[in-house]
Design an enzyme around this catalytic site. Structure first.
Site, PDB file in Angstrom:
ATOM      1  N   ARG A  24      15.315  -8.430  -1.962  1.00 58.98           N
ATOM      2  CA  ARG A  24      15.462  -7.321  -1.027  1.00 58.98           C
ATOM      3  C   ARG A  24      15.530  -7.900   0.387  1.00 58.98           C
ATOM      4  NH1 ARG A  24      10.312  -4.184  -1.800  1.00 58.98           N
ATOM      5  NH2 ARG A  24      11.235  -2.677  -0.359  1.00 58.98           N
ATOM      6  N   LYS A  79       3.122  -6.923  -8.643  1.00 56.08           N
ATOM      7  CA  LYS A  79       2.510  -5.614  -8.854  1.00 56.08           C
ATOM      8  C   LYS A  79       3.542  -4.486  -8.858  1.00 56.08           C
ATOM      9  CE  LYS A  79       1.285  -4.606  -3.998  1.00 56.08           C
ATOM     10  NZ  LYS A  79       2.028  -3.370  -3.859  1.00 56.08           N
ATOM     11  N   ASP A  80       4.765  -4.747  -8.349  1.00 52.40           N
ATOM     12  CA  ASP A  80       5.810  -3.726  -8.341  1.00 52.40           C
ATOM     13  C   ASP A  80       6.558  -3.623  -9.659  1.00 52.40           C
ATOM     14  OD1 ASP A  80       5.209  -3.130  -5.725  1.00 52.40           O
ATOM     15  OD2 ASP A  80       6.850  -4.308  -4.865  1.00 52.40           O
ATOM     16  N   THR A  96      -1.863   5.883   3.721  1.00 52.62           N
ATOM     17  CA  THR A  96      -1.637   5.144   2.472  1.00 52.62           C
ATOM     18  C   THR A  96      -0.776   6.005   1.562  1.00 52.62           C
ATOM     19  OG1 THR A  96      -2.629   4.060   0.547  1.00 52.62           O
ATOM     20  CG2 THR A  96      -3.746   6.017   1.373  1.00 52.62           C
ATOM     21  N   SER A 103      -0.882   5.125  -1.786  1.00 51.83           N
ATOM     22  CA  SER A 103      -1.406   4.648  -3.059  1.00 51.83           C
ATOM     23  C   SER A 103      -2.516   5.559  -3.561  1.00 51.83           C
ATOM     24  CB  SER A 103      -1.934   3.220  -2.897  1.00 51.83           C
ATOM     25  OG  SER A 103      -2.731   2.846  -4.001  1.00 51.83           O
ATOM     26  N   ARG A 133      -4.356   4.842  -6.053  1.00 45.33           N
ATOM     27  CA  ARG A 133      -5.455   3.925  -6.359  1.00 45.33           C
ATOM     28  C   ARG A 133      -6.354   3.723  -5.143  1.00 45.33           C
ATOM     29  NH1 ARG A 133      -5.898  -1.232  -4.887  1.00 45.33           N
ATOM     30  NH2 ARG A 133      -3.733  -1.253  -4.209  1.00 45.33           N
ATOM     31  N   ARG A 134      -5.732   3.440  -4.009  1.00 46.90           N
ATOM     32  CA  ARG A 134      -6.523   3.218  -2.799  1.00 46.90           C
ATOM     33  C   ARG A 134      -7.243   4.492  -2.367  1.00 46.90           C
ATOM     34  NH1 ARG A 134      -1.562  -0.223  -0.262  1.00 46.90           N
ATOM     35  NH2 ARG A 134      -2.302  -2.312  -0.824  1.00 46.90           N
ATOM     36  N   ARG A 148       4.834   5.130   4.381  1.00 46.90           N
ATOM     37  CA  ARG A 148       5.924   4.384   3.756  1.00 46.90           C
ATOM     38  C   ARG A 148       6.559   3.434   4.765  1.00 46.90           C
ATOM     39  NH1 ARG A 148       9.062   5.809  -0.315  1.00 46.90           N
ATOM     40  NH2 ARG A 148       9.771   3.686   0.045  1.00 46.90           N
ATOM     41  N   VAL A 184       6.191  -3.658   6.018  1.00 44.11           N
ATOM     42  CA  VAL A 184       4.918  -3.981   6.676  1.00 44.11           C
ATOM     43  C   VAL A 184       4.974  -3.680   8.168  1.00 44.11           C
ATOM     44  CG1 VAL A 184       3.339  -5.858   7.283  1.00 44.11           C
ATOM     45  CG2 VAL A 184       4.268  -5.706   4.960  1.00 44.11           C
ATOM     46  N   ARG A 205       5.067   0.092   8.967  1.00 47.65           N
ATOM     47  CA  ARG A 205       3.762   0.735   8.793  1.00 47.65           C
ATOM     48  C   ARG A 205       2.839   0.436   9.972  1.00 47.65           C
ATOM     49  NH1 ARG A 205       2.270  -0.281   2.400  1.00 47.65           N
ATOM     50  NH2 ARG A 205       4.409  -0.318   1.646  1.00 47.65           N
ATOM     51  N   CYS A 253       2.353   2.548 -12.287  1.00 49.69           N
ATOM     52  CA  CYS A 253       1.615   2.233 -11.064  1.00 49.69           C
ATOM     53  C   CYS A 253       1.235   3.465 -10.245  1.00 49.69           C
ATOM     54  CB  CYS A 253       2.422   1.254 -10.201  1.00 49.69           C
ATOM     55  SG  CYS A 253       2.545  -0.376 -10.956  1.00 49.69           S
TER      56      CYS A 253
END
Length: 529
Positions: A10, A80-81, A128, A130, A132-133, A150, A153, A156, A246
């Protein structure tokens, strides 16, 4: 290998860093490579929560299509993706070393409240995407509010600069790889075994190739980390067995110690607002470990304790109380000891040269600061356990060392590594164990200050709970002065010092991974009765 390898990636700054990292690793073994940038669907869809995209191929589908048609030779992914099952014809040929899988919270400096856990102000807005977070953060900070976040890095971080949020949470690995200057923010790091269990395979890169490219596979074994592959294999299999993708609020982290024992922390919730269940297990082999974890989370088909005794008072807001209440486990919470101060005034001159103050309990913190001590401005504080850290935070103190192991010998060694050669003040109880000071060097000046005394309660009422959790050696002495262990009752000792009491009695007990309420909740959730 004579051919030039084409790496698909990417186009984000982090993705390019990752692709160049693999390119450089190949160069080290004399393999030439070039990059080909490919736009993915995940780069274009910015209106959905990130966790709705991860694991569904939104960041990987186009890269995989280019692999299959032969226009690239390998793709580099954030592991993790990736979905847990490869598309037909593709395989993961190598994984990288693991970057630190911790999470970091970046906080606007005027939104910091260091008296709060994780340092975000009360009712702060955290960015976030996520689940999970969010579920794990809400478990320790139910006052926080959450907004979708979204972008890459840098995007954000810019959104935080623009004050769209009070704080954002991100993987430490991505920030570290880009070597960003974040000095304008207050940064709080969350270790992977503490309040935030990371995503499966967080911090690891995956190198994907065609199954038919056996020559490239053999070359890639030279940069493959087999140890990391085995550890994240446990994490990824847990994800696969839960069959949730995920988007599920699932965290799993596996590490091996020096003896080769696997230690695994897993957290799972039904949705982003649900209080998560947490489990800690260890085993000498990774074989069958993921299946064992899955079985433990199948609470409909196993018997959790009906009643748990714990030798301390609990508020209804305590993590331990909420974790047990979720499963309608009755709690008998009562301290079997009381404490009284032994001094009421301090001679402040004693502390003028103190570098560290180390606390082994919340009682020590309470009694010490009730004496209004005068300490140097640059003094550092060390504690055993996150509960003591929280107690210091509530007083506006920053903690420089946290002993998170249930083994005080390990904590002693870790503290010695940062405190040797300095002056350390130990506020403590009369007749308390001196476990932490044992590893300190001879040139370390130790000041002991006995500030309170522990008194055992008499005629302690027995408990018929399935599980008995003891939070100090004194509580063990108090309970078993009048009572015996009932058949079938199981014992949890918060740390090895408490466990030594049961060693002397010849009674088996369970140790948590960490000497705090989260560690105790993990243990109790894993007990079958």
């Amino acid at each position: 290998m004579n051919r030039v390898i084409t790496i698909g990636t990417r186009g984000s700054e982090l993705a390019l860093w990752q692709a160049n990292y693999i390119k450089d690793r190949l160069a080290e073994i004399n393999v030439q490579a070039q990059l080909k940038i490919i736009k993915t669907q995940g780069d274009n869809i910015l209106n959905l929560r990130l966790d709705k995209l991860e694991g569904k191929g939104f960041f990987t589908k186009e890269l995989e299509e280019h692999l299959l048609d032969g226009s690239i030779d390998l793709a580099v992914h954030s592991h993790k993706d990736l979905p847990t099952v490869n598309p037909p014809g593709l395989m993961i040929a190598a994984v990288s070393d693991r970057e630190d899988p911790s999470e970091v919270i970046l906080i606007l400096k005027d939104c910091v409240d260091s008296s709060k856990k994780l340092s975000v102000k009360h009712n702060g807005i955290v960015g976030t995407s996520s689940n999970r977070r969010q579920s794990q953060l809400l478990a320790v900070r139910p006052d926080l509010e959450f907004e979708n976040l979204r972008g890459n890095v840098n995007t954000r971080i810019q959104k935080l600069r623009d004050e769209k949020y009070d704080a954002i949470i991100m993987a430490k690995a991505g920030i570290s790889r880009l070597n960003l200057d974040l000095s304008e923010f207050y940064i709080e790091e969350i270790e992977p075994t503490a309040e935030m269990v990371p995503a499966p395979a967080q911090g690891v890169l995956a190198v994907q190739i065609r199954e038919s490219d056996t020559a490239l596979y053999q070359v890639l074994q030279q940069i493959h980390n087999a140890t990391v592959a085995e550890q994240i294999g446990v994490e990824r299999k847990v994800l696969n067995l839960f069959d949730g993708g995920c988007h599920m609020p699932l965290g799993c982290y596996c590490k091996q110690d020096e003896e080769g024992v696997f230690h695994v922390w897993t957290t799972k919730a039904d949705n982003q607002n649900d209080f998560p269940d947490r489990l800690y297990v260890n085993a000498p082999t990774s074989e069958g470990l993921a299946e064992h974890i899955l079985q433990k989370f199948d609470v409909a088909n196993r018997k959790l304790p009906k009643k748990v005794f714990i030798s301390r008072e609990l508020s209804e807001h305590s993590y331990f109380a909420r974790a047990l209440s979720k499963h309608n486990i009755e709690i008998d919470a009562r301290s079997l000891i009381r404490t009284v101060p032994t001094i009421h005034k301090l001679d402040s001159y004693v502390f003028k040269q103190v570098d560290w103050v180390f606390f082994s309990s919340k009682n020590g913190i309470e009694y010490f600061f009730s004496l209004d001590p005068l300490l140097p401005k640059d003094v550092k504080f060390g504690v055993v356990g996150r509960g003591s850290e929280d107690a210091l935070r509530a007083l506006g103190k920053t903690v420089s060392f946290i002993g998170e192991s249930s083994d005080t010998a390990e904590i002693s060694e870790e503290f010695a590594a940062v405190a040797n050669g300095s002056t350390v003040l130990f506020p403590l109880a009369k007749d308390s164990l001196r476990s932490i000071r044992k590893s300190l060097s001879e040139d370390t000046k130790i000041i002991e200050l006995v500030i309170y005394e522990t008194i055992l309660e008499e005629d302690v009422e027995p408990t018929y709970a399935d599980v008995l959790v003891f939070t100090s050696p004194s509580n063990v002495d108090a309970y078993f002065a009048d009572n015996l262990l009932e058949p079938g009752q199981q014992i949890v000792a918060i740390g090895k010092s408490t466990g030594q009491k049961f060693d002397e009695m010849g009674v088996k007990y369970i140790l948590p991974a960490s000497p705090d309420e989260i560690g105790l909740a993990e243990v109790v959730f894993g007990i079958d009765v």
